[in-house]
Design an enzyme around this catalytic site. Structure first.
Site, PDB file in Angstrom:
ATOM      1  N   ASP A 103       0.848  -1.191   0.000  1.00 21.29           N
ATOM      2  CA  ASP A 103       0.000   0.000   0.000  1.00 21.29           C
ATOM      3  C   ASP A 103       0.887   1.245   0.000  1.00 21.29           C
ATOM      4  O   ASP A 103       1.840   1.332   0.783  1.00 21.29           O
ATOM      5  CB  ASP A 103      -0.888   0.018   1.246  1.00 21.29           C
ATOM      6  CG  ASP A 103      -2.363   0.104   0.905  1.00 21.29           C
ATOM      7  OD1 ASP A 103      -2.721   0.996   0.125  1.00 21.29           O
ATOM      8  OD2 ASP A 103      -3.147  -0.719   1.407  1.00 21.29           O
ATOM      9  N   ASP A 211      -3.169   4.480  -2.349  1.00 23.43           N
ATOM     10  CA  ASP A 211      -4.328   4.905  -1.578  1.00 23.43           C
ATOM     11  C   ASP A 211      -4.763   6.318  -1.977  1.00 23.43           C
ATOM     12  O   ASP A 211      -3.928   7.238  -2.028  1.00 23.43           O
ATOM     13  CB  ASP A 211      -3.957   4.860  -0.090  1.00 23.43           C
ATOM     14  CG  ASP A 211      -5.124   5.124   0.820  1.00 23.43           C
ATOM     15  OD1 ASP A 211      -6.047   4.297   0.845  1.00 23.43           O
ATOM     16  OD2 ASP A 211      -5.095   6.155   1.523  1.00 23.43           O
ATOM     17  N   GLU A 269      -6.146   3.743  -6.340  1.00 20.71           N
ATOM     18  CA  GLU A 269      -7.462   3.869  -5.716  1.00 20.71           C
ATOM     19  C   GLU A 269      -7.926   5.305  -5.908  1.00 20.71           C
ATOM     20  O   GLU A 269      -7.256   6.244  -5.475  1.00 20.71           O
ATOM     21  CB  GLU A 269      -7.385   3.530  -4.223  1.00 20.71           C
ATOM     22  CG  GLU A 269      -8.765   3.548  -3.575  1.00 20.71           C
ATOM     23  CD  GLU A 269      -8.741   3.825  -2.080  1.00 20.71           C
ATOM     24  OE1 GLU A 269      -9.642   3.348  -1.379  1.00 20.71           O
ATOM     25  OE2 GLU A 269      -7.824   4.540  -1.628  1.00 20.71           O
ATOM     26  N   HIS A 342     -10.770  -3.783   2.689  1.00 20.73           N
ATOM     27  CA  HIS A 342     -10.701  -3.397   4.098  1.00 20.73           C
ATOM     28  C   HIS A 342     -11.656  -2.273   4.454  1.00 20.73           C
ATOM     29  O   HIS A 342     -11.867  -1.992   5.643  1.00 20.73           O
ATOM     30  CB  HIS A 342      -9.269  -2.981   4.447  1.00 20.73           C
ATOM     31  CG  HIS A 342      -8.815  -1.775   3.681  1.00 20.73           C
ATOM     32  ND1 HIS A 342      -8.524  -1.799   2.323  1.00 20.73           N
ATOM     33  CD2 HIS A 342      -8.608  -0.486   4.071  1.00 20.73           C
ATOM     34  CE1 HIS A 342      -8.167  -0.596   1.928  1.00 20.73           C
ATOM     35  NE2 HIS A 342      -8.201   0.214   2.961  1.00 20.73           N
TER      36      HIS A 342
END
Length: 581
Positions: A103, A211, A269, A342
């Site tokens: 990530d 992210d 993302e 998540h």
């Protein structure tokens, strides 16, 4: 078509498995999952057949937002282990033919990161401009209500601005106040991020899931946003896919990824991204990212009060969204395919039936998703048919977003406690974060200590040990779907055509490549359904749809008498894949 069989990147045939380390496997009995726990479960991932492991943040962090608040990008948080443990995990995955994606959280850092500690030390700090600092609104006194530089609403409730008493200025945080936003307008920030990314790639990491990466470019004038409800405004137009986002991503690719082996994977993302924007982000000729995560389909069940005010999903809405993304990226770009992660509740509880038809609906929804064009993502426990936790008390929740939602709703008097609990039970991020259910023992085999978050009580029935022993399980159906993508180029690269777009019970589509076509037809309901596909897929001489490639019910009787329905009748939550050449 964006790719041919000959030139298609490896990730068109791959499946990614997301691990949320805190909840995957604890190796030392402290109740928190860790890297050595991940190492102990690699046989499970290998048996599933996945190609890439995406590891949610394991960096050093105060854990305000469970690791998405990073205080040191180049160290492992002690709760998860050490850099040596991570090196061992990378090597073990590579030995098994799998890759590791980390990530990348660079829209913001922790307020305990040395960069921010230095930035807030003085208005004259050399790193002051590494973050977004602003004085109080003109004519207002810092600290008073309404003095914030803009009226923007935080993703985690309240204002996006936090007053620093020592310097008398506010800093921007789109998420928690302990997650200040980096100022990507500053080239020193970008160079520091690029250097960190190169350090990880040199260490053996195979790419990054980035992210909220489309939030890094802001409109530097920072205008107020429209107020839709309450006192805070929507500032998203000023920071979602902002004015320099393509420039920043192209620079990142050039400075970090260019010239490296094609084994790497980059996933952006991107909340609020449109199909048209995604075509630009994922166009290989532009060299920005390989694929994007979009959020349209996981917003379809949000009611007028937002995500914690859910409404039933209309299947036609899902078809419209998926169909638009499939066609929009069919000739340029690439899709990411996911139900769970998540941040999302468990799909079998959300869009399926986690009671009577838990196994059937989990297999049906997996079939529906995986055979679209794009790279599928499996979130830990999804391959087991894990469900929402259905917690019935506020003190069982740990998620910062959920707890702040409750705090704000109570302050505004906008919902009763009963309504708040119902919203959390349906949509809280904690539903995805309950420990993975490995067996029927105490704490589901996750830990020998007390887990950081309560294990779902249904682990005595729903667990990996039971799933792997049952050839008709959700686990083995995922294995079959993953294997089919690897073996059949039609699944990886075929064109997409939606069938029955107005049907509220049956989801059907075809995938076609070089004269071969797959039919995917799924009954998204608990009722039996006779399906007529008409000229789009006529029946053969036996009144059937042709050879069956994969099915969810092919060995199951229809009822107690063992009778089977007709060849074009779908049983509750049945999915079938047929092929014609």
């Amino acid at each position: 078509m964006a790719f041919t069989v000959e030139d298609a990147p490896w990730w068109t045939r791959a499946t990614v498995y997301q691990i949320y380390p805190r909840s995957f496997q604890d190796s030392d009995g402290d109740g928190i999952g860790d890297l050595r726990g991940v190492l102990s479960r690699l046989d499970h991932l290998e048996a599933l057949g996945v190609d890439v492991v995406w590891l949610s943040p394991i960096y050093r962090s105060p854990q305000d937002d469970n690791g998405y608040d990073i205080s040191d990008y180049q160290d492992v948080d002690p709760s998860f282990g050490t850099l040596a443990d991570l090196d061992e995990l990378i090597a073990a995955l590579h030995d098994r033919g799998m890759k590791l994606v980390m990530d990348l959280v660079v829209n913001h850092t922790s307020d305990e990161h040395p960069w921010f500690v230095e930035s807030r030390s003085s208005v004259d700090s050399p790193k002051r401009d590494w973050y977004w600092w602003r004085p109080a609104r003109e004519g207002a006194v810092a600290g008073e209500p309404g003095a914030e530089p803009t009226n923007w609403h935080s993703f985690f409730s309240g204002s996006t601005w936090e007053l620093d008493e020592a310097t008398g200025e506010y800093y921007l945080h789109l998420f928690s106040s302990k997650q200040p936003d980096l100022n990507w307008e500053n080239p020193e920030v970008r160079r520091a991020v690029h250097a960190m990314m190169r350090w990880w790639l040199d260490r053996g990491v195979d790419g990054f899931r980035m992210d909220v990466i489309n939030l890094i470019s802001k409109d530097t004038s920072l205008p107020d946003g429209p107020v839709v409800a309450g006192v805070w405004g929507d500032g998203s137009a000023s920071y979602t896919s902002g004015p320099r986002i393509h420039e920043f991503l192209a620079e990142m690719h050039r400075e970090v990824f260019a010239g490296r082996p094609d084994r790497l994977l980059t996933v952006g993302e991107m909340p609020g991204v449109t199909v048209e924007q995604a075509r630009l982000f994922t166009d290989p000729a532009r060299a920005e990212v390989d694929m994007v995560f979009q959020f349209e389909h996981v917003g379809l069940d949000h009611g007028p009060g937002g995500k914690f005010d859910p409404r039933p999903l209309r299947l036609t809405d899902l078809k419209a969204t998926f169909g638009r993304w499939q066609h929009g990226l069919q000739d340029v770009g690439w899709n990411s395919l996911y139900w769970d992660n998540h941040d999302q509740p468990r799909v079998v509880s959300r869009f399926g039936d986690d009671g009577r038809y838990r196994r059937e609906s989990a297999r049906a929804l997996a079939t529906l998703l995986h055979l679209h064009r794009g790279t599928p993502y499996v979130y830990q426990g999804e391959e087991l048919g894990m469900t929402n936790a259905h917690y019935d008390r506020f003190d069982r929740y740990r998620d910062i977003e959920s707890l702040r939602h409750v705090e704000q709703a109570r302050a505004l008097g906008s919902a009763t406690d009963e309504q708040l609990l119902a919203g959390l039970a349906a949509m809280s991020r904690d539903n995805a974060r309950t420990p993975v259910q490995w067996d029927a023992s105490r704490h589901a085999g996750f830990t020998t200590g007390e887990p950081w978050l309560d294990v779902n009580p249904n682990h005595t029935e729903v667990n990996a040990e039971a799933e792997r022993a049952d050839p008709r399980s959700v686990f083995h159906h995922h294995r079959a779907l993953i294997a089919l993508r690897k073996s059949d180029p039609v699944v990886a690269l075929g064109d997409f055509t939606m069938l029955l777009p107005h049907d509220e019970q049956v989801y059907a589509y075809t995938r076609s490549l070089d004269g071969a076509t797959l039919l995917v037809v799924v009954n998204v309901s608990g009722e039996e359904r006779e399906v007529d596909l008409g000229d789009a897929w006529p029946v053969d001489g036996d009144g059937a749809w042709g050879p069956l490639v994969l099915g969810t019910h092919d060995d199951d009787p229809a009822g107690p008498d063992g009778a089977r329905p007709g060849p074009t009748t779908l049983r509750p939550w049945e999915a079938r894949v047929h092929r014609r050449d």
